[in-house]
Write a protein that holds these residues in place. Structure first.
Motif, PDB file in Angstrom:
ATOM      1  N   PHE A  41       5.018 -18.543  -5.491  1.00  0.00           N
ATOM      2  CA  PHE A  41       4.198 -16.491  -5.518  1.00  0.00           C
ATOM      3  C   PHE A  41       4.486 -15.780  -4.867  1.00  0.00           C
ATOM      4  O   PHE A  41       4.940 -14.432  -4.483  1.00  0.00           O
ATOM      5  CB  PHE A  41       3.276 -16.497  -6.211  1.00  0.00           C
ATOM      6  N   ILE A  42       4.316 -16.305  -2.928  1.00  0.00           N
ATOM      7  CA  ILE A  42       4.677 -15.681  -2.251  1.00  0.00           C
ATOM      8  C   ILE A  42       6.393 -15.324  -2.432  1.00  0.00           C
ATOM      9  O   ILE A  42       6.764 -13.726  -1.745  1.00  0.00           O
ATOM     10  CB  ILE A  42       4.302 -16.173  -0.896  1.00  0.00           C
ATOM     11  N   LYS A  43       7.213 -16.126  -2.310  1.00  0.00           N
ATOM     12  CA  LYS A  43       8.481 -16.349  -2.486  1.00  0.00           C
ATOM     13  C   LYS A  43       8.962 -14.550  -3.963  1.00  0.00           C
ATOM     14  O   LYS A  43       9.402 -14.271  -3.242  1.00  0.00           O
ATOM     15  CB  LYS A  43       9.197 -17.492  -3.231  1.00  0.00           C
ATOM     16  N   VAL A  44       8.569 -14.890  -4.504  1.00  0.00           N
ATOM     17  CA  VAL A  44       8.739 -13.933  -5.402  1.00  0.00           C
ATOM     18  C   VAL A  44       7.641 -12.931  -5.143  1.00  0.00           C
ATOM     19  O   VAL A  44       8.755 -11.535  -5.025  1.00  0.00           O
ATOM     20  CB  VAL A  44       8.080 -13.904  -6.910  1.00  0.00           C
ATOM     21  N   ALA A  45       6.432 -12.896  -4.308  1.00  0.00           N
ATOM     22  CA  ALA A  45       5.945 -11.192  -4.336  1.00  0.00           C
ATOM     23  C   ALA A  45       6.548 -10.952  -2.895  1.00  0.00           C
ATOM     24  O   ALA A  45       7.066  -9.450  -3.048  1.00  0.00           O
ATOM     25  CB  ALA A  45       3.727 -11.301  -3.645  1.00  0.00           C
ATOM     26  N   MET A  46       7.400 -11.570  -2.019  1.00  0.00           N
ATOM     27  CA  MET A  46       8.087 -10.641  -0.680  1.00  0.00           C
ATOM     28  C   MET A  46       8.987 -10.848  -0.821  1.00  0.00           C
ATOM     29  O   MET A  46      10.061 -10.192  -0.035  1.00  0.00           O
ATOM     30  CB  MET A  46       7.573 -11.938   0.432  1.00  0.00           C
ATOM     31  N   SER A  47      10.256 -10.975  -2.158  1.00  0.00           N
ATOM     32  CA  SER A  47      11.139 -11.389  -2.420  1.00  0.00           C
ATOM     33  C   SER A  47      11.795  -9.364  -2.840  1.00  0.00           C
ATOM     34  O   SER A  47      12.761  -8.732  -3.281  1.00  0.00           O
ATOM     35  CB  SER A  47      11.983 -11.368  -3.641  1.00  0.00           C
ATOM     36  N   ILE A  48      10.420  -8.818  -3.242  1.00  0.00           N
ATOM     37  CA  ILE A  48      10.352  -7.534  -3.717  1.00  0.00           C
ATOM     38  C   ILE A  48      10.551  -5.737  -2.724  1.00  0.00           C
ATOM     39  O   ILE A  48      10.014  -6.196  -1.537  1.00  0.00           O
ATOM     40  CB  ILE A  48       8.429  -6.933  -4.394  1.00  0.00           C
ATOM     41  N   ASP A  49      11.096  -4.996  -3.270  1.00  0.00           N
ATOM     42  CA  ASP A  49      12.005  -3.935  -2.379  1.00  0.00           C
ATOM     43  C   ASP A  49      10.552  -3.406  -2.233  1.00  0.00           C
ATOM     44  O   ASP A  49       9.345  -3.203  -2.753  1.00  0.00           O
ATOM     45  CB  ASP A  49      12.325  -3.107  -3.084  1.00  0.00           C
ATOM     46  N   PRO A  50      10.234  -3.447  -0.842  1.00  0.00           N
ATOM     47  CA  PRO A  50       9.301  -2.740  -0.642  1.00  0.00           C
ATOM     48  C   PRO A  50       8.637  -1.647  -0.489  1.00  0.00           C
ATOM     49  O   PRO A  50       7.294  -0.557  -0.411  1.00  0.00           O
ATOM     50  CB  PRO A  50       8.552  -3.304   1.831  1.00  0.00           C
ATOM     51  N   GLU A  51       9.611  -0.302  -1.047  1.00  0.00           N
ATOM     52  CA  GLU A  51       9.433   0.461  -1.031  1.00  0.00           C
ATOM     53  C   GLU A  51       7.907   0.656  -2.514  1.00  0.00           C
ATOM     54  O   GLU A  51       7.501   1.823  -2.757  1.00  0.00           O
ATOM     55  CB  GLU A  51      10.741   1.359  -2.108  1.00  0.00           C
ATOM     56  N   SER A  52       8.308  -0.413  -3.348  1.00  0.00           N
ATOM     57  CA  SER A  52       7.700  -0.251  -3.891  1.00  0.00           C
ATOM     58  C   SER A  52       5.955  -0.836  -3.936  1.00  0.00           C
ATOM     59  O   SER A  52       4.906  -0.438  -4.773  1.00  0.00           O
ATOM     60  CB  SER A  52       7.848  -1.585  -5.253  1.00  0.00           C
ATOM     61  N   LYS A  53       5.715  -1.206  -2.783  1.00  0.00           N
ATOM     62  CA  LYS A  53       4.053  -1.256  -1.642  1.00  0.00           C
ATOM     63  C   LYS A  53       3.794  -0.081  -1.314  1.00  0.00           C
ATOM     64  O   LYS A  53       2.651  -0.210  -0.828  1.00  0.00           O
ATOM     65  CB  LYS A  53       4.837  -2.467  -0.970  1.00  0.00           C
ATOM     66  N   MET A  54       4.619   0.858  -0.902  1.00  0.00           N
ATOM     67  CA  MET A  54       4.517   1.878  -0.255  1.00  0.00           C
ATOM     68  C   MET A  54       3.274   2.786  -1.004  1.00  0.00           C
ATOM     69  O   MET A  54       3.592   3.225  -2.603  1.00  0.00           O
ATOM     70  CB  MET A  54       5.893   3.076  -0.066  1.00  0.00           C
ATOM     71  N   ILE A  55       2.839   3.494  -0.554  1.00  0.00           N
ATOM     72  CA  ILE A  55       1.366   3.605  -1.064  1.00  0.00           C
ATOM     73  C   ILE A  55       1.413   5.520  -1.478  1.00  0.00           C
ATOM     74  O   ILE A  55       1.828   5.470  -0.187  1.00  0.00           O
ATOM     75  CB  ILE A  55      -0.366   3.503  -0.164  1.00  0.00           C
ATOM     76  N   LYS A  56       1.735   5.837  -2.552  1.00  0.00           N
ATOM     77  CA  LYS A  56       1.782   7.530  -2.431  1.00  0.00           C
ATOM     78  C   LYS A  56       0.626   8.259  -3.711  1.00  0.00           C
ATOM     79  O   LYS A  56       0.747   7.781  -4.850  1.00  0.00           O
ATOM     80  CB  LYS A  56       3.395   7.472  -3.121  1.00  0.00           C
ATOM     81  N   ARG A  57      -0.068   8.273  -2.757  1.00  0.00           N
ATOM     82  CA  ARG A  57      -1.234   9.084  -3.617  1.00  0.00           C
ATOM     83  C   ARG A  57      -0.416   9.929  -4.952  1.00  0.00           C
ATOM     84  O   ARG A  57      -1.341  10.723  -5.468  1.00  0.00           O
ATOM     85  CB  ARG A  57      -2.217  10.005  -2.764  1.00  0.00           C
ATOM     86  N   ASP A  58       0.297  11.034  -4.534  1.00  0.00           N
ATOM     87  CA  ASP A  58       1.031  12.362  -5.000  1.00  0.00           C
ATOM     88  C   ASP A  58       1.451  11.374  -6.583  1.00  0.00           C
ATOM     89  O   ASP A  58       1.342  12.431  -7.137  1.00  0.00           O
ATOM     90  CB  ASP A  58       1.752  12.648  -4.136  1.00  0.00           C
TER      91      ASP A  58
END
Length: 561
Positions: A379-396
């Motif tokens: 699971f870590i392998k899958v989750a940590m391979s994702i482009d971290p732009e998707s993890k950025m917090i964007k309230r707007d």
């Protein structure tokens, strides 16, 4: 052996070959009838003692067709894999583990610890040339001249007299990944991580606080439990457990999730005085003086005793999600995806010193095992391979912390959780356990630590000098149990805001004057943040903005302040 008997009350095993000794206290989860340790290969030339669970042991047995197994234990594959593949077999193991393997043919041995350090392990060296290995520090601190935490994802061999990293995933280099976010891929990876942890021959349950992580674990477990071997043995209705202060509205949140999922819910209450009375036992068992870890461990320690008294021996828990997905509130201030990704990497690498240490030892103190699917290797392998732009917090854009995890389980046709739980803001344990619990701890510490003691703290404790009376109080207790310099070096230190690393403190200039592990220290993020203009007393603001109830998530622990 008696110092660690609490970890394994089901069996005591001892094996000697020459000047080598293997001792084991067993907590029987898989094959309790015949899986006593040490475990051996066919001719008993290889002996193994293991703490952990090997989830893919049935697949591994199929690769060992020419071998005969003595037991049905999941750990029985280790000695046979060593015969076939040598020390390179460790990466084949899917699970959590710490083990010592003795090859009597040349009197050599190897030691290994799982990828993230879910299981605890220490190594020490005696003046007489001896090498000691123990699941807890108390098993070797009085016998070794030097000892240290055994590094996760490593193995040690007597032949090389050194460590070698066996766990080398792509994320470990901290290079920025670029795989596009696919919610279904992430969902299926986590479902698989939970399902494989249903491997058990004893009664089990889930820790449920009503927060996102533990609620997802409970939801998936309830959804897939029917039809498993565990369900056939113990029934298909899941048991859930939660602890909190009497009358806490957040216990209501856990009960709401339990009712939604149809679990048999067990709610335990404790008082602030109960927690204070347990502090010395908690520090002895958890083996740390880290303030946040002790605050968080105490309710979990009390709850584990209650759970074990019901005959339950294993629980599934939700640790690790915040580190993987940037779930702590200070991640709102991550300046870019590169910094966010590097911070998540640092947090995962340090888990064995914080949440893994708490989850493993707070439960093991009462002979209870905790399994953590968010820290599944695949699971870590899958989750940590994702482009971290998707993890950025964007309230707007409506993206709060852990948005990609929430979105992955937002299923309109077959909902995993009610929407308001799926999209609830993250709260940290020390905030949710809050003013009544933490202020009680601080008041208790103030009775035992004077202002003069704090002024001289740097001379008494030059390493990781405590800056608050609470920290000084915990340190005194720790040093009484573990007076060696090696012991104090096993505990991390450094500046932190809202559980950040020291590097992330640089993300916001206001944080440098507001160092506190509380999530409320994330000024401008938490809806009940500290007042930035309030004066600091022992690094803690003397005034708080206190506008909403706070929800905490240590799995199974949910307390309103």
């Amino acid at each position: 052996m008696n110092r660690l008997k609490h970890r394994g009350p089901d069996w005591s095993g001892l094996y000697q070959h020459g000047d080598s000794y293997l001792a084991h206290q067993r907590l029987a989860i898989v094959d309790p009838a015949s899986g006593d340790q040490p475990l051996f290969n066919e001719d008993k030339s290889v002996a193994v003692t293991v703490n952990g669970e090997i989830y893919n042991h049935e697949e591994l047995r199929k690769k060992l067709v020419n071998h005969k197994f003595r037991t049905g234990s999941d750990c029985d594959v280790i000695a046979h894999l060593y015969e076939e593949y040598g020390e390179d077999f460790v990466d084949m193991l899917d699970g959590i583990f710490s083990f010592v393997l003795l090859d009597t043919r040349d009197n050599s041995f190897i030691v290994a610890r799982d990828a993230i350090g879910v299981t605890s392990l220490y190594i020490g060296w005696g003046l007489d040339g001896s090498v000691w290995i123990s699941s807890e520090m108390k098993g070797l601190n009085d016998d070794c001249e030097h000892f240290e935490s055994f590094p996760p994802g490593h193995l040690y061999t007597s032949k090389s007299r050194g460590f070698r990293r066996w766990y080398n995933p792509p994320w470990f280099s901290e290079s920025i990944p670029s795989v596009p976010y696919d919610p279904l891929v992430l969902r299926h990876a986590f479902e698989n991580a939970v399902i494989k942890r249903l491997m058990t021959d004893v009664p089990f349950g889930v820790l449920l606080s009503g927060g996102l992580d533990s609620s997802l674990v409970a939801s998936i477990t309830a959804r897939y439990l029917a039809g498993t071997k565990a369900a056939k043995q113990w029934g298909s209705q899941l048991h859930s457990f939660c602890v909190g202060l009497e009358g806490s509205p957040d216990l209501k949140a856990a009960k709401e999730v339990a009712d939604y999922l149809g679990t048999v819910h067990h709610e335990f209450h404790f008082t602030v005085q109960d927690g204070i009375d347990a502090i010395e036992d908690v520090i002895y068992h958890i083996e740390t003086y880290d303030v946040t870890t002790i605050r968080a461990s105490t309710p979990m320690f009390l709850m584990s005793r209650k759970i074990k008294s019901l005959g339950v021996k294993m629980v599934i828990s939700g640790e690790g999600s915040d580190e993987i997905f940037g779930g702590y509130l200070y991640f709102h201030k991550a300046p870019n995806k590169e910094e966010l990704h590097r911070e998540t990497c640092h947090k995962i690498k340090a888990l064995h010193q914080y949440d893994c240490l708490r989850a493993n030892k707070a439960t093991s103190a009462w002979g209870l095992e905790a399994r953590v699917p968010f820290l599944d290797k695949e699971f870590i392998k899958v989750a940590m391979s994702i482009d971290p732009e998707s993890k950025m917090i964007k309230r707007d854009q409506g993206r709060i912390e852990k948005w990609i995890l929430r979105k992955a389980f937002d299923d309109e046709e077959r909902p995993y959780l009610p929407k308001h739980i799926l999209y609830r803001q993250k709260e940290q344990f020390s905030d949710g356990v809050g003013y009544s619990w933490i202020d009680g701890l601080k008041a208790h510490a103030a009775k035992h630590v004077t202002d003069k003691m704090i002024l001289n703290a740097s001379y008494i404790f030059p390493h990781n000098t405590p800056t608050t009376k609470e920290a000084y109080y915990y340190r005194m207790i720790f040093e009484r149990f573990f007076p060696q310099n090696s012991a104090r070096l096993t505990v991390p230190g450094g500046a932190s805001v809202a559980c950040s690393t020291a590097k992330a403190v640089e993300w916001d200039v206001a944080w440098k004057n507001n160092l506190d592990p509380s999530g409320r220290a994330a000024l401008g993020v938490h809806l009940s943040a500290y007042d930035a203009e309030a004066p600091l007393i022992n690094n803690v603001p003397s005034k708080f903005i206190d506008s909403i109830p706070r929800m905490v998530e240590v799995p199974g622990v949910a307390i309103h302040t």
